[in-house]
Design an enzyme around this catalytic site. Sequence first.
Site, mmCIF file in Angstrom:
data_model
loop_
_atom_site.group_PDB
_atom_site.id
_atom_site.type_symbol
_atom_site.label_atom_id
_atom_site.label_comp_id
_atom_site.label_asym_id
_atom_site.label_seq_id
_atom_site.Cartn_x
_atom_site.Cartn_y
_atom_site.Cartn_z
ATOM 1 N N ARG A 262 0.850 -1.187 0.000
ATOM 2 C CA ARG A 262 0.000 0.000 0.000
ATOM 3 C C ARG A 262 0.890 1.242 0.000
ATOM 4 N NH1 ARG A 262 -4.402 -0.450 4.736
ATOM 5 N NH2 ARG A 262 -5.032 1.568 3.862
ATOM 6 N N HIS A 263 0.315 2.344 -0.393
ATOM 7 C CA HIS A 263 1.013 3.621 -0.299
ATOM 8 C C HIS A 263 1.331 3.928 1.168
ATOM 9 C CE1 HIS A 263 -2.792 5.128 1.257
ATOM 10 N NE2 HIS A 263 -3.379 4.486 0.235
ATOM 11 N N ASN A 269 -5.894 8.807 5.508
ATOM 12 C CA ASN A 269 -5.729 7.686 6.435
ATOM 13 C C ASN A 269 -5.734 8.190 7.871
ATOM 14 O OD1 ASN A 269 -3.362 5.952 4.289
ATOM 15 N ND2 ASN A 269 -5.552 5.615 4.519
ATOM 16 N N ARG A 333 -1.126 9.721 -3.709
ATOM 17 C CA ARG A 333 -0.441 9.073 -2.598
ATOM 18 C C ARG A 333 0.446 7.915 -3.030
ATOM 19 N NH1 ARG A 333 -5.945 8.597 -2.416
ATOM 20 N NH2 ARG A 333 -6.961 6.541 -2.210
ATOM 21 N N GLU A 375 -7.806 3.230 -6.536
ATOM 22 C CA GLU A 375 -8.625 2.660 -5.478
ATOM 23 C C GLU A 375 -10.097 2.589 -5.893
ATOM 24 O OE1 GLU A 375 -9.135 0.688 -3.299
ATOM 25 O OE2 GLU A 375 -8.504 1.511 -1.369
ATOM 26 N N TYR A 415 -16.555 -4.080 -5.348
ATOM 27 C CA TYR A 415 -15.394 -4.948 -5.528
ATOM 28 C C TYR A 415 -15.518 -5.750 -6.826
ATOM 29 C CZ TYR A 415 -12.818 -4.246 -1.172
ATOM 30 O OH TYR A 415 -12.044 -3.711 -0.171
ATOM 31 N N HIS A 441 -3.483 0.337 -3.497
ATOM 32 C CA HIS A 441 -4.441 0.648 -2.439
ATOM 33 C C HIS A 441 -4.995 -0.657 -1.880
ATOM 34 C CE1 HIS A 441 -4.468 4.811 -4.068
ATOM 35 N NE2 HIS A 441 -4.342 4.175 -5.230
#
Length: 573
Positions: A262-263, A269, A333, A375, A415, A441
């Site tokens: 992940r970033h 966040n 990000r 994302e 999803y 992401h």
Amino acid sequence: MTDSAPASNGSTAPHVIDNPMPHRLPEGENATPLEVIGQTSSSSDKLVIVMVGLPATGKTHIAKRICRFLSFFHDIPSQIFNVGDYRRQLCGAQQPANFYDPTNAEGLAARTMACDAALADLQDYLRQPGARVAAFDATNSTRARRQHICQTLQNLDLNCKQMFVESICDEQELLEENIRTVKLSTPDYREMDPETAVKDFKRRRENYQKVYEPVEASEGPSIKIINSKQFVVTNIRGYLPLKVVHFCMNLHTLPRTFYLTRHGQSHYNLLGKIGGDSGLTPNGVEYAKRLAQFATEFISKETLSVEEQEKNDDPKPAPKPRPARLWTSTMRRTKETAQFIPNNTIQHSWGEGEDSSDKEDWVQFRPMARRNLDELYAGTCDGMTYKEIEQVFPEEFKRRQQDKLSYRYPRGESYMDVTLRLEPLALDMERTREPVLIIGHQGILRILYAYFMGLDRKDAPYMSIPLNNVIELTPHAYGCHERRYCLMLKEEMLQDGQDEPVTSMPMAADHSSNTMETSVPIEAVPPPRKVHQRENSRPSLVLDNQADFSQDIEVEKAAQYDSNDPVMNAPSC
């Protein structure tokens, strides 16, 4: 249904839509794209893929990848019938090479029995409602054996299509690699001296070679895969067969490794917000620096094997550089997380040998921003916390809790939508031969992780992909090997951020027991200036699992982070 329309006096009056017979989708309000629920071709279409090839040509790897791709991305029920598994059950695992001698009548009868048992189970599977694709994984080295299989399938009267996938490997270096990395780890040679096992396996292969007959065009639809480089396609028609051919032409049997991360921690966040396009916090920038060191020292370096070290006169040989790729999303990000990774140019040979005339320039970690890595889009909920969603859109919050896989955010994605747009990227990952570092992401990496680890698609939304960790995946014929590296501990982070409610990370009751959502153990890789390691070794690891598609993963317990940890498992779509 009501809508608002301007009244004659300028005010807004409710307008009733006269729609007594609305178009209702069978999947409900959160519709699922047809391409990911197996309805692109007729549900009555059935396909049998008959694998052909000598041992150690990658047949099992190809068969598993085909079935995995079709079942995960297209929801097409697929099953493999490996004759070797039946032979081990009937005759035991470690049979000597002369067991496979075509002049050995007893061995031939036993192997024929195993083949027929697998074929009988394949027929039972095809008779089941909804069964679509079956892969018959065996050498099938003679024309007579293949004719017997085709005739048996025709007698089923299920109107199922058949195609041959023949794998040919005549490059000695590639063959040796297949033998040592795959065959020696099978039950046939487990706990046997490697050199003894290699000699025995080569004698076994020679026995098969005595009677091997390549697939001819007159036998039916087929694709020949030659050293994962050349492809000969004959008489392939129909949606499913063409899908298989297209996938095979993007596949290879060489070892390759993916690094998923992940970033670094973003401002959203820290605030507990989902989505958005915020930049990195100071903690996120620190992780980006550590990731750059990890990429430079480990991903772009190839550690010498034991055999290579023994041949090398230098007692402490330096790791060889290897070409590596870098993919990010188009979000700020992920790009900022990649900003410190150097893009050095190296010389690399793509052909055989180390002839300098064959070498070309390669830019290490040349960043490639890909939209399909963005994302999951939260639509009208973008930029909100889960608590805010629960308060403002309680019904939407409830729907997501009930079906996280298919739930689609208002004017956003589900999803299932993301799975559809990740199919081309999965093909690229199957095709790529160099190590790939993917900075993405949580929602995206969950799907890629579930695909390669052989997990059910419905489990993907519940996978834990913590911040500050790199997941190394190495697919192979019998599963996928996983290692995890923690580059930055939670205790090192400057701020914890806003705690999110437990309900913002829903866990379906029927998923909790068979996924890795519950506390994935990680051991930290020390900060950059404190790395201590042996020569030519990687940082210490905790999660070093062999994921078999049919077995549970045993995890050694160490430093743990709860699945609802508000920092390491920061909110994501």
